[in-house]
Design a protein around this motif. Structure first.
Motif: not given
Lengths: 316, 375
Positions: A23-24, A26-31, A33-34, A36-37, A294, B89, B93, B124
């Motif tokens: 789960t961590l 998956m949650a870190l994916s937001v970082f 993503l930003i 990568v953008i 942003v 998921l 978390f 992107v």
């Protein structure tokens, strides 16, 4: 023989760690993503930035044939259409939010809220479709000539009326941001403690005075946050604006003149960009758009977080 | 003067209340107008032909939007495969494991991501998934000119193609990395992009059997352009992630702590408690969040403009461009053909019915949800 409880605890511990890790991640994916953008846009705009530098933001040349690119007309178009949009939407939204929370009879509140949520759910392209075929013709036959007749002494309302214009773009932006400003304002107003209202009533205030004195002043910061959130949405609005703004990269004094926004130029010209410089210039415009939205959204979140929420501190 | 301003205060009160109700009327006016026109302009055009036929060639009357409708459903399904697991998921978390500062930053970033314009997402994913998948050329070396430097290759159709080689070209020839080590007749796969008035090689590979196999599996040996259903689904899925993340977190927060404590007291492992008790309790809310994200993403046009790109025919492979309802509406609306305008209205009506169906479905799911104030 292992104690069964210990065995379970061991399994649990591994399962715990694995689940938490999953789960961590998956949650870190937001970082991710930003980052990568930002990185992808920066990479794409490299060529244009190296070639034009800061002049990109202040030049008003948009000449794909001669490979000269300047973003000023689009910055202008985006600012003007967003400004008009907010100017029209903010009073209406806050008025509606006030109506919904303070003044409306109870039986109206739920259906009205549903209507506003439906308004938010309508895709942008459908508003654009309606804009092209219904709103713009109606405006150019009714409202625009009226404005020109009455306010024509202002350079804002002079000039030929073609239909697609920054003013039409502003109006459609207003329609698009109405729901979000209304819902967020409504949440803000609802979170004002009843104690404030009751105190004002106890002092003999009329309904409007209660709203003005006890609710609106208290909620000022949150309402401002709602407006900034609407601004963020207005800046990034693409499809509906593209279809009614005229798509002409010019900076004109008249509101009836066609314009072009940052998002619209990317939408229209991205797939047809023939050269590296052209594509890179469009990426650079995307980067500008990203940076601005942003910043604005970040500001809005800060304002809303320091205001809203149950159990908030009563002082500023 | 100040003693008897009752009348003034009363009048202001009534005036302001009327003004506020007027605001509410004005706010729902555009919605009513749009719905009215959608139905009046589009309803007559929705028939069996429209729903099951492909678009006719440019300028011809008739045809339908079957591929666009199917495309939208396909994209939504694929996007969910990406957006739902990551979002749910991640939301779990945020809700179940407390790390104050980290969680605050995750929430903030997710909210910022929700505000990123959809067209930026499209750019992107274009850079990540469309450009690299463009047009590999498979052919044999014909001649090498180190002076310019230009590589001439005979492709599968027998046409001679010229590729400029620059400092950014990556060579991957199984150990040999030099242009001068190329002999006429060598089999190559060249990934390139068009630039100005020529083609620039990005990546030069030897045409080994496994590379050709991979290309065949991905369907790229036939691909005409890099636009693909996969790219379109990816961008929509990525957009769903922050949405579902936040809604899942909020819903899980509503599950009473007592449930968690009871489960732990009974000796269940922590992760089982979350996965089987908490999530199951909040399932309806999670589904609601997913449906709302789907409804939002179904109407997105801008990110699909240069990822899915649109298609006049059925899409047979996920690596081919795919039609989608919002894209089709946009293209038809800005076209000069009246018949296409008529079909755009019909398509828009289908789209709004789809989105409204999802939203009203969500409403019925959450009907027994109580709220503390009746506003």
């Amino acid at each position: 023989m292992v104690n069964p409880l210990m065995a379970k605890a061991d399994l649990g511990r591994f399962g715990d760690r694995a689940f938490k890790g999953l789960t961590l991640a998956m949650a870190l994916s937001v970082f991710v993503l930003i980052v990568v953008i930002g990185a992808e846009l920066a990479r794409g705009s490299g060529v244009a930035i190296r070639q034009f530098g800061w002049r990109f933001l202040i030049s008003s040349d948009w000449d794909p044939v001669n490979e000269k690119f300047g973003a000023l007309p689009f910055i202008f178009g985006t600012l003007v259409s967003s400004a008009i949009g907010l100017l029209l939407a903010v009073p209406l939204s806050i008025g509606t939010a006030v109506y919904l929370t303070e003044l409306a009879p109870l039986w109206i509140r739920q259906p009205l809220t549903i209507f506003i949520e439906l308004l938010a759910a309508v895709p942008s392209v459908i508003f654009g479709l309606w804009g092209i075929f219904v709103m713009v013709p109606w405006l150019s036959q009714n409202l625009f000539p009226l404005l020109q007749k009455t306010l024509g002494f202002l350079p804002l309302f002079q000039g030929p009326i073609l239909g697609p214009s920054v003013l039409a773009g502003g109006i459609i932006v207003a329609i698009m941001v109405l729901p979000i400003i209304t819902s967020v304002s409504r949440e803000i107003l609802r979170s004002v403690p009843d104690l404030q209202r009751e105190a004002a009533y106890a002092l003999g205030a009329t309904r409007w005075e209660v709203t003005r004195i006890a609710v609106l002043s208290y909620a000022r910061k949150g309402l401002f946050g709602a407006v900034i959130l609407g601004l963020g949405r207005a800046l990034g609005e693409t499809m509906a604006v593209t279809m009614v703004i005229g798509n002409s990269p010019q900076i004109a004094k008249s509101l009836f003149a066609p314009g072009y926004t940052l998002a619209s130029v990317v939408a229209n010209e991205f797939s047809e960009a023939t050269t590296d410089t052209y594509l890179s210039a469009l990426f650079a415009i995307g980067l500008v758009l990203l940076g601005v939205t942003v910043l604005v959204n970040g500001l809005a979140q800060l304002l809303l977080k320091t205001f809203a929420g149950p159990g908030l501190k009563p002082q500023n | 003067m100040t003693v008897t301003n009752h009348r003034w205060r009363k009048t202001t009160n009534v005036f302001m209340q009327t003004l506020a109700s007027l605001c509410a009327v004005l706010v729902i006016l555009p919605l009513l107008l749009v719905f009215f026109h959608l139905v009046s302009q589009g309803a007559s055009s929705i028939n069996w032909t429209f729903l099951t036929r492909l678009p006719k060639p440019v300028g011809e009357i008739g045809g339908g939007m079957a591929n666009a409708i199917a495309g939208t459903f396909t994209l939504m399904l694929l996007a969910s495969l990406l957006g739902v697991p990551v979002g749910v998921l991640g939301g779990i978390f945020l809700s179940e494991y407390t790390h104050r500062r980290l969680n605050r930053w995750i929430r903030f970033t997710a909210d910022v991501l929700n505000g990123v314009p959809s067209i930026t997402w499209g750019m992107v994913v274009y850079g990540l998934l469309v450009v690299p998948l463009v047009l590999p050329c498979r052919g044999t070396v014909r001649s090498v000119d180190p002076a310019k430097p230009v590589l001439t290759v005979l492709d599968a159709a027998g046409t001679a193609q010229e590729f400029e080689v620059d400092a950014n070209t990556r060579w991957d020839l199984d150990g040999r990395h030099q242009m001068k080590s190329l002999r006429p007749g060598t089999d190559l796969i060249i990934w390139y992009h068009s630039s100005g008035d020529g083609q620039v090689a990005d990546h030069i590979n030897s045409a080994s059997a496994w590379r050709l196999g991979v290309l065949a599996i991905m369907g790229l040996h036939n691909s005409v352009s890099g636009f693909s259903a996969l790219a379109g689904a990816t961008v929509l899925g990525l957009m769903m992630i922050p949405l579902i993340l936040r809604t899942t977190e909020e819903v899980l927060q509503l599950v009473p702590t007592g449930y968690r404590e009871a489960a732990l007291a009974l000796g269940i492992a922590h992760w089982r408690m979350i996965a089987q008790i908490v999530v199951r309790t909040a399932m309806k809310g999670i589904v609601t969040g997913v449906l709302l994200a789907l409804a939002r993403v179904a109407g997105e046009t801008a990110p699909l403009l240069f990822t899915a790109f649109g298609n006049a025919y059925w899409t047979h492979r996920l690596t081919e461009p795919i039609a989608a309802l919002p894209l089709q509406i946009f293209n038809y609306a800005i076209s000069p053909y009246d018949d296409w305008h008529r079909q755009a209205w019909a398509g828009a009506l289908v789209l709004i019915l789809l989105v409204s169906a999802i939203n009203l479905g969500v409403r019925t799911l959450t009907r027994d949800r109580f709220s503390q104030r009746k506003t």
